[in-house]
Design an enzyme around this catalytic site. Structure first.
Site, PDB file in Angstrom:
ATOM      1  N   GLU A 106       0.846  -1.199   0.000  1.00 15.82           N
ATOM      2  CA  GLU A 106       0.000   0.000   0.000  1.00 15.82           C
ATOM      3  C   GLU A 106       0.881   1.248   0.000  1.00 15.82           C
ATOM      4  O   GLU A 106       2.020   1.219   0.485  1.00 15.82           O
ATOM      5  CB  GLU A 106      -0.928  -0.072   1.233  1.00 15.82           C
ATOM      6  CG  GLU A 106      -1.788   1.135   1.524  1.00 15.82           C
ATOM      7  CD  GLU A 106      -2.830   1.466   0.461  1.00 15.82           C
ATOM      8  OE1 GLU A 106      -2.453   1.541  -0.724  1.00 15.82           O
ATOM      9  OE2 GLU A 106      -3.991   1.715   0.816  1.00 15.82           O
ATOM     10  N   ASP A 107       0.355   2.336  -0.562  1.00 16.29           N
ATOM     11  CA  ASP A 107       1.154   3.566  -0.640  1.00 16.29           C
ATOM     12  C   ASP A 107       1.380   4.201   0.723  1.00 16.29           C
ATOM     13  O   ASP A 107       2.488   4.570   1.076  1.00 16.29           O
ATOM     14  CB  ASP A 107       0.512   4.569  -1.630  1.00 16.29           C
ATOM     15  CG  ASP A 107      -0.967   4.867  -1.342  1.00 16.29           C
ATOM     16  OD1 ASP A 107      -1.536   4.304  -0.386  1.00 16.29           O
ATOM     17  OD2 ASP A 107      -1.549   5.668  -2.095  1.00 16.29           O
ATOM     18  N   ASP A 110      -2.604   6.092   6.860  1.00 21.31           N
ATOM     19  CA  ASP A 110      -2.945   7.388   7.444  1.00 21.31           C
ATOM     20  C   ASP A 110      -3.812   7.130   8.685  1.00 21.31           C
ATOM     21  O   ASP A 110      -3.293   6.897   9.764  1.00 21.31           O
ATOM     22  CB  ASP A 110      -3.654   8.213   6.356  1.00 21.31           C
ATOM     23  CG  ASP A 110      -4.003   9.610   6.797  1.00 21.31           C
ATOM     24  OD1 ASP A 110      -3.436  10.094   7.781  1.00 21.31           O
ATOM     25  OD2 ASP A 110      -4.856  10.255   6.129  1.00 21.31           O
ATOM     26  N   PHE A 159      -0.262  16.499   3.627  1.00 25.34           N
ATOM     27  CA  PHE A 159      -0.789  15.781   2.466  1.00 25.34           C
ATOM     28  C   PHE A 159       0.293  15.757   1.396  1.00 25.34           C
ATOM     29  O   PHE A 159       0.783  16.794   0.972  1.00 25.34           O
ATOM     30  CB  PHE A 159      -2.063  16.434   1.936  1.00 25.34           C
ATOM     31  CG  PHE A 159      -2.805  15.525   1.003  1.00 25.34           C
ATOM     32  CD1 PHE A 159      -3.732  14.616   1.481  1.00 25.34           C
ATOM     33  CD2 PHE A 159      -2.536  15.545  -0.357  1.00 25.34           C
ATOM     34  CE1 PHE A 159      -4.396  13.744   0.621  1.00 25.34           C
ATOM     35  CE2 PHE A 159      -3.187  14.680  -1.236  1.00 25.34           C
ATOM     36  CZ  PHE A 159      -4.118  13.781  -0.735  1.00 25.34           C
ATOM     37  N   ARG A 172       0.416  11.567  -9.662  1.00 28.19           N
ATOM     38  CA  ARG A 172       0.902  10.201  -9.415  1.00 28.19           C
ATOM     39  C   ARG A 172       2.224   9.947 -10.124  1.00 28.19           C
ATOM     40  O   ARG A 172       3.021   9.111  -9.708  1.00 28.19           O
ATOM     41  CB  ARG A 172      -0.116   9.168  -9.917  1.00 28.19           C
ATOM     42  CG  ARG A 172      -1.440   9.168  -9.163  1.00 28.19           C
ATOM     43  CD  ARG A 172      -2.240   7.918  -9.552  1.00 28.19           C
ATOM     44  NE  ARG A 172      -3.645   8.004  -9.196  1.00 28.19           N
ATOM     45  CZ  ARG A 172      -4.145   7.694  -7.995  1.00 28.19           C
ATOM     46  NH1 ARG A 172      -3.337   7.311  -7.028  1.00 28.19           N
ATOM     47  NH2 ARG A 172      -5.437   7.768  -7.758  1.00 28.19           N
TER      48      ARG A 172
HETATM   49  P1  IMP Z   1      -6.456   5.576   5.603  1.00 31.84           P
HETATM   50  O1  IMP Z   1      -7.599   4.629   5.517  1.00 31.84           O
HETATM   51  O2  IMP Z   1      -6.851   6.883   6.264  1.00 31.84           O
HETATM   52  O3  IMP Z   1      -5.211   4.997   6.220  1.00 31.84           O
HETATM   53  O4  IMP Z   1      -6.189   6.070   4.154  1.00 31.84           O
HETATM   54  C1  IMP Z   1      -5.319   5.509   3.295  1.00 31.84           C
HETATM   55  C2  IMP Z   1      -5.575   6.084   1.913  1.00 31.84           C
HETATM   56  O5  IMP Z   1      -5.804   7.506   1.937  1.00 31.84           O
HETATM   57  C3  IMP Z   1      -4.334   5.883   1.084  1.00 31.84           C
HETATM   58  O6  IMP Z   1      -4.387   4.666   0.387  1.00 31.84           O
HETATM   59  C4  IMP Z   1      -4.352   7.079   0.179  1.00 31.84           C
HETATM   60  O7  IMP Z   1      -5.085   6.790  -0.995  1.00 31.84           O
HETATM   61  C5  IMP Z   1      -5.082   8.167   0.937  1.00 31.84           C
HETATM   62  N1  IMP Z   1      -4.133   9.128   1.545  1.00 31.84           N
HETATM   63  C6  IMP Z   1      -3.898   9.322   2.860  1.00 31.84           C
HETATM   64  N2  IMP Z   1      -2.982  10.283   3.052  1.00 31.84           N
HETATM   65  C7  IMP Z   1      -2.612  10.708   1.826  1.00 31.84           C
HETATM   66  C8  IMP Z   1      -1.675  11.696   1.357  1.00 31.84           C
HETATM   67  O8  IMP Z   1      -0.963  12.391   2.105  1.00 31.84           O
HETATM   68  N3  IMP Z   1      -1.591  11.829   0.008  1.00 31.84           N
HETATM   69  C9  IMP Z   1      -2.333  11.101  -0.868  1.00 31.84           C
HETATM   70  N4  IMP Z   1      -3.213  10.168  -0.476  1.00 31.84           N
HETATM   71  C10 IMP Z   1      -3.360   9.978   0.864  1.00 31.84           C
HETATM   72 MG    MG Z   2      -5.737   7.842  -3.134  1.00 30.54          MG
END
Ligand code: IMP
Ligand code: MG
Length: 189
Positions: A106-107, A110, A159, A172
């Site tokens: 996963e990227d 958060d 972000f 991207r």
């Molecule tokens: P989570 O469920 O809040 O952990 O969200 C994860 C997803 O939110 C990631 O797979 C990203 O697609 C998006 N995301 C969270 N933070 C960022 C950021 O700083 N930049 C771009 N996408 C983000």
């Molecule tokens: Mg995204």
């Protein structure tokens, strides 16, 4: 306020947080570690689309043991700025994972809501193991208790875009991870 779109996306970046070189050496390190720890095991790398596409493609080429790959695409329900924790699978795995070692790629983690949903969903399918490999960890906003088993960089609560990560589907294709300039949030898309 609306601003004309830039001709080159790099003009929209305020600060490079992680350079292409830093990412390259970290990905090589992660690949070596994964190769060692999964040696002799049936490893399936699961790329979470679309954000992890770039990371996955570099990471898999730094892994020296045999692997299979698959992809999943998910989306959060509800308002786009607030993670609801309810995740919808848009594209599921193509293969069954029972008895296999699954590594979710996963990227970024958060709030952790996406990954905690994915981990529990995949665990229900009786794999031999499920672990998580993220490029970025933003621990300040964590709501679910997810700690990635492998992670490239811990970052502050900003972000970020690039190396697969987007803002409104843009950026991207930047080769590094950076913070957009303030006017980007006001651009018309
Ligand atoms: P989570 O469920 O809040 O952990 O969200 C994860 C997803 O939110 C990631 O797979 C990203 O697609 C998006 N995301 C969270 N933070 C960022 C950021 O700083 N930049 C771009 N996408 C983000
Ligand atoms: Mg995204």
């Amino acid at each position: 306020m609306s601003v004309h779109p830039s001709m080159h996306i790099i003009e929209d970046i305020q600060e490079v947080l992680i350079s292409e070189e830093q990412i390259g050496s970290k990905v090589a390190e992660l690949g070596a570690q994964i190769s060692k720890e999964y040696e002799g095991k049936d490893l399936l790398l699961v790329c979470i689309l679309k954000g992890a596409l770039v990371f996955m493609s570099d990471l898999m080429r730094c892994i020296s043991i045999p692997v299979s790959i698959d992809t999943m695409a998910v989306t959060s329900y509800g308002a786009s700025t607030v993670s609801s924790g309810v995740v919808k699978i848009i594209k599921d795995l193509d293969v069954p994972i029972e008895g296999r070692h699954v590594l979710i790629v996963e990227d970024i983690v958060d709030t952790g809501l996406t990954l905690s949903y994915l981990v529990s969903t995949l665990k229900n399918r009786k794999p031999a193991s499920v672990k998580v490999c993220t490029l970025l960890d933003k621990p300040d906003r964590r709501q679910a208790s997810i700690v990635p088993d492998y992670n490239g960089f811990v970052i502050p609560d900003k972000f970020v875009v690039g190396y697969g990560l987007d803002y409104m589907e843009k950026y991207r294709n930047l080769p590094f991870v950076g913070v957009p300039k303030d006017y980007v949030w006001n651009e018309e898309h």
